[in-house]
Write a protein that holds these residues in place. Structure first.
Motif, short mmCIF file in Angstrom:
data_model
loop_
_atom_site.label_atom_id
_atom_site.label_comp_id
_atom_site.label_asym_id
_atom_site.label_seq_id
_atom_site.Cartn_x
_atom_site.Cartn_y
_atom_site.Cartn_z
N ARG A 67 23.01 -24.56 -34.46
CA ARG A 67 23.33 -24.76 -33.04
C ARG A 67 22.14 -24.49 -32.13
NH1 ARG A 67 28.34 -20.71 -33.13
NH2 ARG A 67 26.71 -19.60 -34.29
N PRO A 106 36.02 -23.36 -20.96
CA PRO A 106 34.66 -23.91 -21.05
C PRO A 106 33.87 -23.31 -22.21
CG PRO A 106 35.22 -23.51 -18.76
CD PRO A 106 36.34 -22.94 -19.58
N ALA A 107 34.09 -22.04 -22.52
CA ALA A 107 33.39 -21.43 -23.66
C ALA A 107 33.81 -22.07 -24.97
CB ALA A 107 33.65 -19.92 -23.69
N TRP A 109 34.95 -25.09 -25.34
CA TRP A 109 34.41 -26.46 -25.33
C TRP A 109 32.92 -26.46 -25.70
CZ3 TRP A 109 36.63 -31.16 -24.86
CH2 TRP A 109 35.82 -32.24 -24.57
N ASP A 110 32.16 -25.60 -25.10
CA ASP A 110 30.72 -25.55 -25.37
C ASP A 110 30.46 -25.20 -26.84
OD1 ASP A 110 30.24 -26.14 -22.74
OD2 ASP A 110 29.72 -24.09 -22.16
N GLU A 111 31.25 -24.28 -27.37
CA GLU A 111 31.03 -23.85 -28.75
C GLU A 111 31.32 -24.98 -29.74
OE1 GLU A 111 30.19 -21.33 -32.01
OE2 GLU A 111 29.73 -21.19 -29.87
N LEU A 113 31.32 -28.24 -29.23
CA LEU A 113 30.35 -29.31 -29.13
C LEU A 113 29.00 -28.90 -29.72
CD1 LEU A 113 32.52 -30.76 -27.46
CD2 LEU A 113 30.68 -31.56 -25.97
N ALA A 114 28.62 -27.64 -29.52
CA ALA A 114 27.37 -27.17 -30.11
C ALA A 114 27.41 -27.26 -31.63
CB ALA A 114 27.10 -25.72 -29.68
N THR A 118 25.96 -31.20 -31.06
CA THR A 118 24.58 -30.86 -30.71
C THR A 118 23.75 -30.54 -31.95
OG1 THR A 118 25.27 -30.04 -28.55
CG2 THR A 118 23.12 -29.34 -29.34
#
Length: 253
Positions: A67, A106-107, A109-111, A113-114, A118
């Motif tokens: 990540r 949001p946390a 979601w970010d995790e 996707l990372a 990503t």
């Protein structure tokens, strides 16, 4: 070991998982030299490396958190220093976190996707310069049939897997002129040991799944590995930008 991938070096991410380990063994059996990457499973990585080398193959294992760009860069440089340029990227590592939509922060979601999008970008971006210089390369992303089917509690995961298909098509356009192909393999319902810890009633789940499929058996990791092994060969040199669903006919069209 000799075979259609003799002389090629493949990097397989998530290599200690139920799917990744079978992919790695298939590519080794087909003659590829293997870089096996994992997050924090040293024992399983050592066992898989030994299994491949005892069978006459060549493999090393490296740990990294994919990540993070710095970790990916260090991993790829270490792999290159030990085994030379990477010809084949099997971008398999990922996670399957379930969050109801109304509770997806949001946390979260970010995790997701990372982990599931990503990291694939970072690896491809790091490895394609040497593939471009060699005028040959194979990038194979591991997606999911859920990108087409949808499922509750998996908005982030499904969005990331759909993103992988888009990334695959973009890379095919960018890299095709220099001899590098990019494809996505999207497994359907594949039976792996990890399933036992997340499914309350395996028999009922299997019955529901078979009702969706044309082929009346659960998928096996070997089914997915066979598709990947073909896409990594010279014979697949005119196939790029595609998503190949290995799903027993779950999604048609």
């Amino acid at each position: 070991m000799s075979g259609p991938l003799n002389g090629r070096t493949a990097l397989v991410t998530g290599a200690t998982g139920g799917l990744g380990s079978v992919i790695a063994r298939r590519l080794a059996a087909d003659g590829a030299t293997l870089v096996l990457t994992h997050l924090d499973d040293d024992q399983a990585a050592a066992e898989l490396t030994t299994r491949i080398t005892d069978s006459g193959g060549t493999a090393i294992s490296l740990a990294a958190d994919l990540r993070h760009a710095e970790a990916v860069s260090a991993l790829c440089h270490q792999a290159h220093n030990r085994l030379g340029p990477i010809d084949i990227l099997i971008s398999n590592a990922g996670a399957y976190p379930r969050h109801p939509w109304r509770k997806t922060t949001p946390a979260h979601w970010d995790e997701v996707l990372a982990t599931n999008l990503t990291s694939h970008y970072l690896l491809a971006h790091e490895l394609t310069p040497t593939m471009t210089a060699a005028a040959w390369g194979r990038i194979i992303m591991i997606g999911s049939v859920l990108a087409a089917a949808g499922r509750h509690d998996l908005a982030g995961y499904i969005s990331a897997k759909a993103g992988l298909e888009g990334l695959t098509r973009a890379l095919a356009r960018e890299l095709g002129p220099v001899g590098v192909t990019a494809n996505c393999v999207a497994p359907g319902s594949v039976r792996v040991p990890a399933e036992d810890s997340v499914v309350d009633d395996p028999e009922a789940m299997t019955a529901r799944q078979l009702a969706r499929q044309c082929i009346q058996r659960r998928g096996r990791p070997e089914d997915v590995a066979a598709a990947i092994a073909f896409l990594a060969t010279e014979d697949a040199g005119f196939i790029t930008g595609q998503t190949l669903r290995v799903d027993g006919g779950w999604i048609l069209g």
